[in-house]
Design an enzyme around this catalytic site. Sequence first.
Site, short mmCIF file in Angstrom:
data_model
loop_
_atom_site.label_atom_id
_atom_site.label_comp_id
_atom_site.label_asym_id
_atom_site.label_seq_id
_atom_site.Cartn_x
_atom_site.Cartn_y
_atom_site.Cartn_z
N ASP A 227 1.48 -1.46 0.11
CA ASP A 227 -0.27 0.23 0.09
C ASP A 227 0.52 1.44 -0.16
O ASP A 227 2.34 1.41 0.06
CB ASP A 227 -1.11 -0.16 1.24
CG ASP A 227 -2.28 0.63 1.19
OD1 ASP A 227 -2.47 1.17 -0.06
OD2 ASP A 227 -3.52 0.14 1.17
N ASP A 247 3.78 2.61 -4.88
CA ASP A 247 3.03 2.84 -5.17
C ASP A 247 2.21 1.78 -6.61
O ASP A 247 3.15 1.62 -7.51
CB ASP A 247 2.91 4.56 -6.15
CG ASP A 247 1.54 5.25 -7.23
OD1 ASP A 247 1.01 4.36 -7.36
OD2 ASP A 247 2.25 5.54 -7.47
N MET A 248 0.33 1.30 -6.28
CA MET A 248 0.23 0.34 -7.47
C MET A 248 0.74 0.74 -9.08
O MET A 248 0.78 -0.30 -9.28
CB MET A 248 -1.09 -0.28 -7.68
CG MET A 248 -1.92 1.05 -7.00
SD MET A 248 -3.50 0.11 -6.17
CE MET A 248 -4.49 1.73 -6.63
N HIS A 265 -12.95 -1.34 -8.64
CA HIS A 265 -13.75 -0.62 -8.17
C HIS A 265 -13.58 1.18 -8.05
O HIS A 265 -14.85 1.64 -7.90
CB HIS A 265 -14.92 -1.30 -7.75
CG HIS A 265 -14.61 -1.24 -6.05
ND1 HIS A 265 -16.08 -1.04 -5.32
CD2 HIS A 265 -13.65 -0.66 -5.54
CE1 HIS A 265 -15.71 -1.03 -4.34
NE2 HIS A 265 -14.54 -0.44 -3.89
#
Length: 361
Positions: A227, A247-248, A265
Site C-alpha cells: 500500500d 504505488d501500484m 471498483h
Amino acid sequence: MDLLSECKASEMFEGQVVVYKHLYAYIDSMCLKWCLELNIPDIIHNHGQPISLHDLVSTLQVPPPKIGGVHRLMRHLAHNGFFRVVKIHDENNDNEEEKEAYALTVASKLLVKGTEHCLAPMTKCALDPTLSGAYHFLGKWTFEENLTLADVSLGTNLWEFFSKNPSYLSFFNESMISDSQMLKLALQDHRPVFEGLESIVDVGGANGTISKIINAMFPELKCIVFDLPHVVENLSGSNNLSFVGGDMFHYIPHADAVLLKGILHDWDDEHCVKILRNCKDAILNTNVKKGKIIVIDTVINEKSDEYELTQMKLRMDIVMTNVNGKERSEEELKKLFLEVGFQDYKISPLNVIYSLIEIYP
C-alpha cells in the site's frame, strides 16, 4: 395536454408510491444512524434478552415526551429487519401479563461492537455527514468532465482528503477492516484458490486484514501487504506476513499471485488497465507457471440476481462516483481483461455481495 390523461387513477397512485418511496429513502439511513448513535444493538445485547420499550428508554434515560418517538423509530427499524418484536412476560406484574419487546436480528447483531464481524464502523463511515453529503452534488458533478464527486463536494479527491485528515483516514480504514472481516467466512470455502501458491501480494491491503486471514489459512504462504508508504509505515509484519510501501501505478512486487480486494471498483477503465498491467508484470516475473490475479469485487448481474440484490449493487455503483470508479458487469470486466492481454478468467460467487475472480495470463 395532460401528460397523464391516459393513465388510470390507480396507475398514478402506484407511481406516487414509487416517487415517495425514493423521496423518503434517506429516512431508512437516518434511523439506522440514530440506532448506532444510541448504541441500541449493544444495549439489547448487554440486556441478555429481548428488551421492552420501558427498559430501553429507562436505560437511555429518554425524557417522557420523546418515549413515543423512540417507539416509532424502533417500529420502523423492526419493520425493516433490524429488530424482531416478541412477547415476554412482565416480571413486575402478578398476572404475568405479556408485553412486547425487541430482540436482535442477524442484521442488528452485525452492529454490536467488539464482535468479530461488526459492521458498525462501515455503517458510521457511510453515514458520516461530510462523506454522505457529497451526493447532494450529483447534479453539479454531472457537468464536471474530469472531477470526481469528492472533488466537487470536498474540493479535493477522496484519497487526498483522507491523507490530509487523519481522523477520516482512520475512520475509512476501520470501515474497510469491518468489511474485510466479513470475507473471512466466505474465504474458508475457497481454499483451492490459494493452494499451490508460495507468495501473494495484497495490493491496497491497508493494515493487512485480508492477508492475515489468508495467512491463518495457509501459514506457509508468504503474504506481502502493499500500500502507499504513509499507510503502512508504522505497521510491522510477523512470520510470513510483511508490509511494503509503494504505488501500484508504478510497480507491484513480484509474487505468484496478486490480490485486488475492492481495488478495481475504485478506478475508471484507464486506471484499471494500468493496475492490471502491473499485476501481470508482477506474476510473469516469477517462476510459477500457475500465476494469477485474484480479484474480489462486486459484479453486477441484473439478469440473474434478485431485484433487491441488484438494487443494492446499483446503489453501491452510485457510491463509486465519489472516486470516479464503478461496479462492473462481467462484460465490462472481460473488456478490461482482454485489453491487458489476459488469456482466461473465472468468476465464482464469494458471498451474496462479492464475487471472486481469477484471471490467468
